[in-house]
Design a protein around this motif. Structure first.
Motif, short mmCIF file in Angstrom:
data_model
loop_
_atom_site.label_atom_id
_atom_site.label_comp_id
_atom_site.label_asym_id
_atom_site.label_seq_id
_atom_site.Cartn_x
_atom_site.Cartn_y
_atom_site.Cartn_z
N ALA A 127 -39.37 30.59 -21.63
CA ALA A 127 -39.41 31.16 -22.67
C ALA A 127 -39.51 30.72 -24.52
O ALA A 127 -40.42 28.75 -24.24
CB ALA A 127 -37.85 32.00 -22.53
N LYS A 168 -43.97 32.92 -16.64
CA LYS A 168 -43.19 31.84 -17.52
C LYS A 168 -44.16 30.29 -16.98
O LYS A 168 -44.91 29.50 -17.81
CB LYS A 168 -42.08 31.65 -17.87
N VAL A 173 -27.80 27.67 -14.56
CA VAL A 173 -28.82 26.34 -14.55
C VAL A 173 -28.24 24.95 -13.62
O VAL A 173 -28.62 24.31 -12.88
CB VAL A 173 -29.84 26.31 -15.20
N ASN A 215 -28.92 26.12 -27.38
CA ASN A 215 -27.77 26.68 -29.14
C ASN A 215 -26.39 26.82 -28.18
O ASN A 215 -25.77 27.42 -28.15
CB ASN A 215 -28.31 27.58 -29.78
N VAL A 269 -31.48 21.11 -31.39
CA VAL A 269 -33.68 21.03 -31.89
C VAL A 269 -33.35 22.43 -32.52
O VAL A 269 -33.10 23.39 -32.08
CB VAL A 269 -34.05 21.50 -30.35
N GLU A 288 -39.93 28.35 -32.73
CA GLU A 288 -41.19 28.22 -32.13
C GLU A 288 -42.57 27.42 -32.29
O GLU A 288 -42.62 26.30 -31.43
CB GLU A 288 -41.72 29.59 -31.73
N1 LIG Z 1 -35.47 30.46 -30.14
C1 LIG Z 1 -35.76 29.45 -30.90
O1 LIG Z 1 -35.91 29.95 -32.51
C2 LIG Z 1 -34.61 29.12 -31.30
C3 LIG Z 1 -33.71 28.86 -29.51
N2 LIG Z 1 -33.30 27.71 -30.01
C4 LIG Z 1 -31.91 27.80 -28.09
O2 LIG Z 1 -33.31 26.84 -26.89
C5 LIG Z 1 -32.48 28.11 -25.77
C6 LIG Z 1 -33.71 28.77 -25.68
O3 LIG Z 1 -33.97 29.64 -26.54
P1 LIG Z 1 -35.61 30.67 -26.17
O4 LIG Z 1 -36.65 30.20 -26.21
O5 LIG Z 1 -35.36 31.67 -27.47
O6 LIG Z 1 -35.36 31.71 -24.73
P2 LIG Z 1 -33.47 32.81 -24.50
O7 LIG Z 1 -33.00 32.32 -25.64
O8 LIG Z 1 -34.50 33.87 -24.97
O9 LIG Z 1 -33.59 32.34 -22.80
C7 LIG Z 1 -34.48 32.65 -22.52
C8 LIG Z 1 -35.30 32.40 -20.62
O10 LIG Z 1 -33.31 31.91 -20.58
C9 LIG Z 1 -34.08 31.79 -19.26
N3 LIG Z 1 -32.56 32.22 -18.40
C10 LIG Z 1 -31.81 33.74 -19.25
N4 LIG Z 1 -30.62 33.61 -18.11
C11 LIG Z 1 -31.20 32.58 -16.58
C12 LIG Z 1 -30.28 32.61 -15.68
N5 LIG Z 1 -29.38 33.17 -15.89
N6 LIG Z 1 -30.04 31.41 -14.64
C13 LIG Z 1 -32.12 30.99 -15.18
N7 LIG Z 1 -32.60 30.88 -16.41
C14 LIG Z 1 -32.13 32.59 -16.85
C15 LIG Z 1 -34.98 32.48 -18.48
O11 LIG Z 1 -35.59 32.68 -18.12
P3 LIG Z 1 -36.30 34.31 -17.25
O12 LIG Z 1 -37.47 34.06 -18.02
O13 LIG Z 1 -36.44 33.92 -16.33
O14 LIG Z 1 -35.77 35.12 -17.71
C16 LIG Z 1 -35.77 32.38 -19.91
O15 LIG Z 1 -36.73 31.02 -19.06
C17 LIG Z 1 -31.57 28.94 -26.68
O16 LIG Z 1 -30.75 28.31 -26.26
C18 LIG Z 1 -31.78 29.20 -27.97
O17 LIG Z 1 -30.25 29.45 -28.32
C19 LIG Z 1 -32.91 26.84 -30.07
C20 LIG Z 1 -33.46 26.60 -31.59
C21 LIG Z 1 -33.71 28.08 -31.62
#
Ligand SMILES: NC(=O)C1=CN([C@@H]2O[C@H](COP(=O)(O)OP(=O)(O)OC[C@H]3O[C@@H](n4cnc5c(N)ncnc54)[C@H](OP(=O)(O)O)[C@@H]3O)[C@@H](O)[C@H]2O)C=CC1
Ligand SMILES: O=C(CO)[C@H](O)[C@H](O)COP(=O)(O)O
Length: 490
Positions: free
Chosen positions: A17, A43, A89, A108, A133, A137
């Motif tokens: 993501a 993705k 995962v 996180n 981290v 983005e």
């Molecule tokens: N966004 C930000 O600015 C920041 C985010 N973070 C952390 O980084 C991590 C990723 O964040 P972000 O990129 O925003 O994405 P999200 O937190 O929105 O998570 C989406 C991702 O998680 C996957 N996913 C969700 N549920 C499952 C599951 N049950 N099994 C396998 N995969 C799963 C999704 O896969 P699918 O595509 O198949 O749905 C997708 O790849 C999070 O822990 C977040 O807290 C850290 C710093 C900054």
């Protein structure tokens, strides 16, 4: 797909993501052959199609394919939604891994989950590293701040990769080994707690200038831009100016900030920080005020019910000059800047106290100066100010409080009259400034020779025979409150 798909990958990223995709691109751009995988295929395909030219990616469309595409011992970064998704995962990957492999959770995660996961994977001979981290983005792609936890063994492999992909400040990468098991995620959690406090203080400064002074968002964008050239220079001040300067894209001339719903959301890291601080007995009042202010903002029905019912001063209307005479406006802006700076020092002092408390509790050996060093770039709270914090801990590694570092003590002392005027003004004008006022209360409580807690101890002894200690003698004492009033020693 690139021409090198038969090549074994040096590192893999699962979860593509916002963050995972850009982290994978960042890694590949640095020359690492990078395996990529996501629960759903779209993705993975999109990443390889759109960005395949940036480096060497090896797409895997099943967990088995992904794991098989990696050279041994494997290094896998998991970047998925925090909580049950991360467990799902890990559970899927674990049976496919071999002894010596390294799994990194870069999401996180709550540090307690990281400790649990680390212990479980250690049983299987797999190294698990919880890695904070920050940078959102853009940071993930161009250089985040990285807070790696986990074993020395895992760090020996991960350290050079993280040093490559992290941003550097003055030639120093914003990544260093924080400590074992949950240390990296703990520090990231506190980073986010400070992020909450920082944003709350900025919002209060905005509110005071907007409604106490009657300035428009565009005028305030200029104020924040000028502040960004002084000791408040930081990413959050910089983007505050950008948000305040922005018009609603659908209504020219209407500030965007005026059409954004005034209910702040939260994913949970600020709340975790406060919950953990309560367990550790560390007062992080600035972070707590920020979390509660977001919570109150979200109680829309309650706020609506109170409007026009609860009396108090009306915050100054735009263009009327609010409660500050125009002749005093410039001085008031300076006062708010000083109050913001002083309150920010308190919030960081509390955050660093919490890092020390967590490190002591769990035996992590976290170096607070090193955390200030890696927060200077890449992360959301990056600021010039962190250079000063780095220096403060370099000068005195066992500094009892950041507020006692000579530089910060002097800076806060110089600003404290302004700070008091701003808090007084906020109270008189009816503009809530819980961050500013609680930071000032903390500062005053810290510097008192005798606190009011003596009375609390007396009350506890009276109603519950909880005993008290004396200033002049050792031991626990109790007064026979319902009897003859004599004191006994327990
Ligand atoms: N966004 C930000 O600015 C920041 C985010 N973070 C952390 O980084 C991590 C990723 O964040 P972000 O990129 O925003 O994405 P999200 O937190 O929105 O998570 C989406 C991702 O998680 C996957 N996913 C969700 N549920 C499952 C599951 N049950 N099994 C396998 N995969 C799963 C999704 O896969 P699918 O595509 O198949 O749905 C997708 O790849 C999070 O822990 C977040 O807290 C850290 C710093 C900054
Ligand atoms: O980790 C981050 C930055 O370092 C995220 O941006 C943060 O999680 C945002 O938190 P919230 O949604 O609770 O405001």
């Amino acid at each position: 797909m690139t021409e090198t798909t038969t090549q074994k990958a040096q590192i893999g990223v699962t979860g593509l993501a916002t963050m995972g995709r850009n982290l994978a691109r960042n890694i590949a751009r640095h020359g690492y052959v990078t395996a990529v995988h996501n629960r759903s295929d779209a993705k993975t395909k999109a990443l390889v199609e759109e960005f395949g030219h940036e480096g060497t990616f090896v797409p895997g469309y099943t967990s088995q394919e992904f794991v098989d595409s990696l050279e041994s011992p494997r290094t896998i970064i998991v970047m998925v939604k925090a909580g049950p998704a991360t467990d799902a995962v890990i559970e899927e990957l674990a049976p496919l891994l071999s002894e010596g492999d390294i799994v990194v959770d870069a999401g996180n995660a709550h540090f307690a989950d990281t400790r649990r996961r680390e212990a479980a994977l250690r049983e299987r001979g797999v190294h698990f590293a919880g890695v904070g981290v920050s940078g959102g983005e853009e940071g993930a792609l161009l250089g985040p701040s990285i807070m790696p936890g986990g074993s020395e063994h895992a760090y020996a492999k991960l350290g050079p990769i993280f040093a490559d992909i992290a941003v550097s400040v003055d030639g120093t990468p914003c990544s260093t080994h924080v400590g074992p098991d949950g240390a990296g995620h703990f520090v990231k959690m506190v980073h986010n707690g400070i992020e909450y406090a920082d944003m709350q203080l900025i919002a209060e400064a905005y509110d005071l200038l907007r409604h106490g002074l009657g300035r428009t968002p565009k005028q305030l964008a200029e104020v924040f831009t000028s502040w960004n050239e002084g000791d408040l220079e930081s990413f959050l001040i910089e983007i505050t100016a950008r948000v305040l300067d922005k018009d609603d894209p659908t209504q020219e001339g209407t500030p965007l900030v005026d059409v954004i719903l005034d209910e702040a959301e939260q994913k949970g890291t600020g709340r975790w920080t406060v919950q953990t601080a309560l367990d550790l007995g560390t007062p992080v009042s600035g972070i707590a005020e920020a979390v509660f202010a977001r919570a109150l903002s979200g109680h829309a029905e309650q706020r609506k019910a109170a409007q026009g019912v609860l009396p108090g001063p009306a915050a100054g209307a735009e263009g009327t000059g609010g409660f500050v005479a125009e002749a005093d406006a410039e001085a008031f802006v300076d006062d708010v800047r000083a109050a913001l700076y002083a309150s920010k020092v308190v919030a960081y002092a509390q955050g660093f106290d919490m890092i020390r408390a967590g490190s002591t509790e769990y035996g992590w050996g976290v170096d607070p100066g090193a955390m200030a060093t890696i927060w200077r770039g890449g992360c959301i709270i990056r600021a010039k100010f962190l250079d000063r914090i780095k220096d403060a801990y370099a000068n005195q590694p066992d500094l009892p409080s950041l507020l006692l570092d000579p530089y910060f003590a002097d800076a806060v002392a110089k600003g404290q009259e302004a700070w008091r005027r701003v808090v007084t003004h906020s109270v008189q004008a009816g503009i809530p400034a819980p961050g500013f006022s609680s930071a000032l209360a903390y500062y005053d409580a810290l510097r008192r020779d005798r606190s009011s807690a003596a009375l609390i101890q007396g009350l506890r002894d009276l109603f519950g025979a909880h005993t008290y200690k004396r200033t002049d003698r050792a031991g626990d004492f109790h007064v026979d409150w319902s009897g003859d009033g004599t004191e006994s020693q327990g």
